[in-house]
Design a protein around this motif. Sequence first.
Motif, PDB file in Angstrom:
ATOM      1  N   LEU A   4       0.836  -1.194   0.000  1.00 18.08           N
ATOM      2  CA  LEU A   4       0.000   0.000   0.000  1.00 18.08           C
ATOM      3  C   LEU A   4       0.874   1.250   0.000  1.00 18.08           C
ATOM      4  O   LEU A   4       0.629   2.197  -0.737  1.00 18.08           O
ATOM      5  CB  LEU A   4      -0.942  -0.013   1.209  1.00 18.08           C
ATOM      6  N   GLY A   5       1.923   1.231   0.822  1.00 17.60           N
ATOM      7  CA  GLY A   5       2.821   2.382   0.886  1.00 17.60           C
ATOM      8  C   GLY A   5       3.492   2.684  -0.440  1.00 17.60           C
ATOM      9  O   GLY A   5       3.592   3.845  -0.847  1.00 17.60           O
ATOM     10  N   LYS A   6       3.945   1.642  -1.132  1.00 20.52           N
ATOM     11  CA  LYS A   6       4.569   1.843  -2.446  1.00 20.52           C
ATOM     12  C   LYS A   6       3.564   2.378  -3.447  1.00 20.52           C
ATOM     13  O   LYS A   6       3.891   3.229  -4.278  1.00 20.52           O
ATOM     14  CB  LYS A   6       5.178   0.537  -2.948  1.00 20.52           C
ATOM     15  N   ASN A   7       2.320   1.887  -3.366  1.00 21.63           N
ATOM     16  CA  ASN A   7       1.278   2.382  -4.269  1.00 21.63           C
ATOM     17  C   ASN A   7       1.029   3.864  -4.036  1.00 21.63           C
ATOM     18  O   ASN A   7       0.921   4.642  -4.990  1.00 21.63           O
ATOM     19  CB  ASN A   7      -0.020   1.597  -4.084  1.00 21.63           C
ATOM     20  N   ILE A   8       0.941   4.265  -2.769  1.00 20.59           N
ATOM     21  CA  ILE A   8       0.714   5.681  -2.456  1.00 20.59           C
ATOM     22  C   ILE A   8       1.875   6.519  -2.982  1.00 20.59           C
ATOM     23  O   ILE A   8       1.674   7.542  -3.640  1.00 20.59           O
ATOM     24  CB  ILE A   8       0.530   5.883  -0.939  1.00 20.59           C
ATOM     25  N   ARG A   9       3.093   6.074  -2.710  1.00 28.93           N
ATOM     26  CA  ARG A   9       4.274   6.827  -3.151  1.00 28.93           C
ATOM     27  C   ARG A   9       4.323   6.944  -4.671  1.00 28.93           C
ATOM     28  O   ARG A   9       4.545   8.039  -5.223  1.00 28.93           O
ATOM     29  CB  ARG A   9       5.551   6.172  -2.649  1.00 28.93           C
ATOM     30  N   ASN A  10       4.110   5.827  -5.362  1.00 29.56           N
ATOM     31  CA  ASN A  10       4.160   5.844  -6.830  1.00 29.56           C
ATOM     32  C   ASN A  10       3.099   6.768  -7.410  1.00 29.56           C
ATOM     33  O   ASN A  10       3.372   7.527  -8.346  1.00 29.56           O
ATOM     34  CB  ASN A  10       4.020   4.430  -7.387  1.00 29.56           C
ATOM     35  N   LEU A  11       1.887   6.706  -6.874  1.00 28.43           N
ATOM     36  CA  LEU A  11       0.820   7.569  -7.372  1.00 28.43           C
ATOM     37  C   LEU A  11       1.095   9.039  -7.050  1.00 28.43           C
ATOM     38  O   LEU A  11       0.826   9.917  -7.869  1.00 28.43           O
ATOM     39  CB  LEU A  11      -0.527   7.130  -6.790  1.00 28.43           C
ATOM     40  N   ARG A  12       1.655   9.294  -5.878  1.00 25.82           N
ATOM     41  CA  ARG A  12       1.990  10.677  -5.517  1.00 25.82           C
ATOM     42  C   ARG A  12       3.026  11.243  -6.479  1.00 25.82           C
ATOM     43  O   ARG A  12       2.882  12.359  -6.996  1.00 25.82           O
ATOM     44  CB  ARG A  12       2.517  10.727  -4.074  1.00 25.82           C
ATOM     45  N   ALA A  49      -8.098   6.722   2.992  1.00 25.39           N
ATOM     46  CA  ALA A  49      -7.797   5.903   1.815  1.00 25.39           C
ATOM     47  C   ALA A  49      -8.753   6.240   0.672  1.00 25.39           C
ATOM     48  O   ALA A  49      -8.335   6.348  -0.486  1.00 25.39           O
ATOM     49  CB  ALA A  49      -7.873   4.417   2.161  1.00 25.39           C
ATOM     50  N   GLN A  50     -10.018   6.450   0.997  1.00 29.81           N
ATOM     51  CA  GLN A  50     -10.984   6.844  -0.032  1.00 29.81           C
ATOM     52  C   GLN A  50     -10.614   8.198  -0.620  1.00 29.81           C
ATOM     53  O   GLN A  50     -10.696   8.404  -1.832  1.00 29.81           O
ATOM     54  CB  GLN A  50     -12.400   6.899   0.547  1.00 29.81           C
ATOM     55  N   ARG A  51     -10.198   9.116   0.224  1.00 30.72           N
ATOM     56  CA  ARG A  51      -9.803  10.454  -0.251  1.00 30.72           C
ATOM     57  C   ARG A  51      -8.552  10.371  -1.121  1.00 30.72           C
ATOM     58  O   ARG A  51      -8.464  11.036  -2.153  1.00 30.72           O
ATOM     59  CB  ARG A  51      -9.580  11.384   0.951  1.00 30.72           C
ATOM     60  N   LEU A  52      -7.587   9.524  -0.716  1.00 37.69           N
ATOM     61  CA  LEU A  52      -6.396   9.321  -1.545  1.00 37.69           C
ATOM     62  C   LEU A  52      -6.783   8.815  -2.929  1.00 37.69           C
ATOM     63  O   LEU A  52      -6.282   9.302  -3.943  1.00 37.69           O
ATOM     64  CB  LEU A  52      -5.453   8.318  -0.877  1.00 37.69           C
ATOM     65  N   ALA A  53      -7.670   7.837  -2.967  1.00 38.92           N
ATOM     66  CA  ALA A  53      -8.107   7.281  -4.251  1.00 38.92           C
ATOM     67  C   ALA A  53      -8.746   8.369  -5.111  1.00 38.92           C
ATOM     68  O   ALA A  53      -8.488   8.438  -6.319  1.00 38.92           O
ATOM     69  CB  ALA A  53      -9.075   6.118  -4.021  1.00 38.92           C
ATOM     70  N   GLN A  54      -9.552   9.225  -4.502  1.00 38.78           N
ATOM     71  CA  GLN A  54     -10.183  10.320  -5.251  1.00 38.78           C
ATOM     72  C   GLN A  54      -9.138  11.278  -5.803  1.00 38.78           C
ATOM     73  O   GLN A  54      -9.208  11.673  -6.970  1.00 38.78           O
ATOM     74  CB  GLN A  54     -11.156  11.089  -4.358  1.00 38.78           C
ATOM     75  N   VAL A  55      -8.194  11.659  -4.970  1.00 39.44           N
ATOM     76  CA  VAL A  55      -7.148  12.599  -5.391  1.00 39.44           C
ATOM     77  C   VAL A  55      -6.357  12.024  -6.556  1.00 39.44           C
ATOM     78  O   VAL A  55      -6.033  12.732  -7.513  1.00 39.44           O
ATOM     79  CB  VAL A  55      -6.218  12.951  -4.209  1.00 39.44           C
TER      80      VAL A  55
END
Length: 66
Positions: A4-12, A49-55
Amino acid sequence: MSTLGKNIRNLRLKNCLSQAALADLINIPSQSKISAWESDKSIPNLLKAQRLAQVFGVNLDFLVQV
């Protein structure tokens, strides 16, 4: 292996956002939470997590896919 952390970082990074900018977008007080999520030291609650997905313009399943 994806986390999950890598996914957040990559998307950011794909969206050219700093940790501070992402924190502002999802209404958290500092980028320290983003850093903890990206290093898999903690995970966002469901609302964040829902807000991250929206962003990021992805669905929640994609974000948490590991």
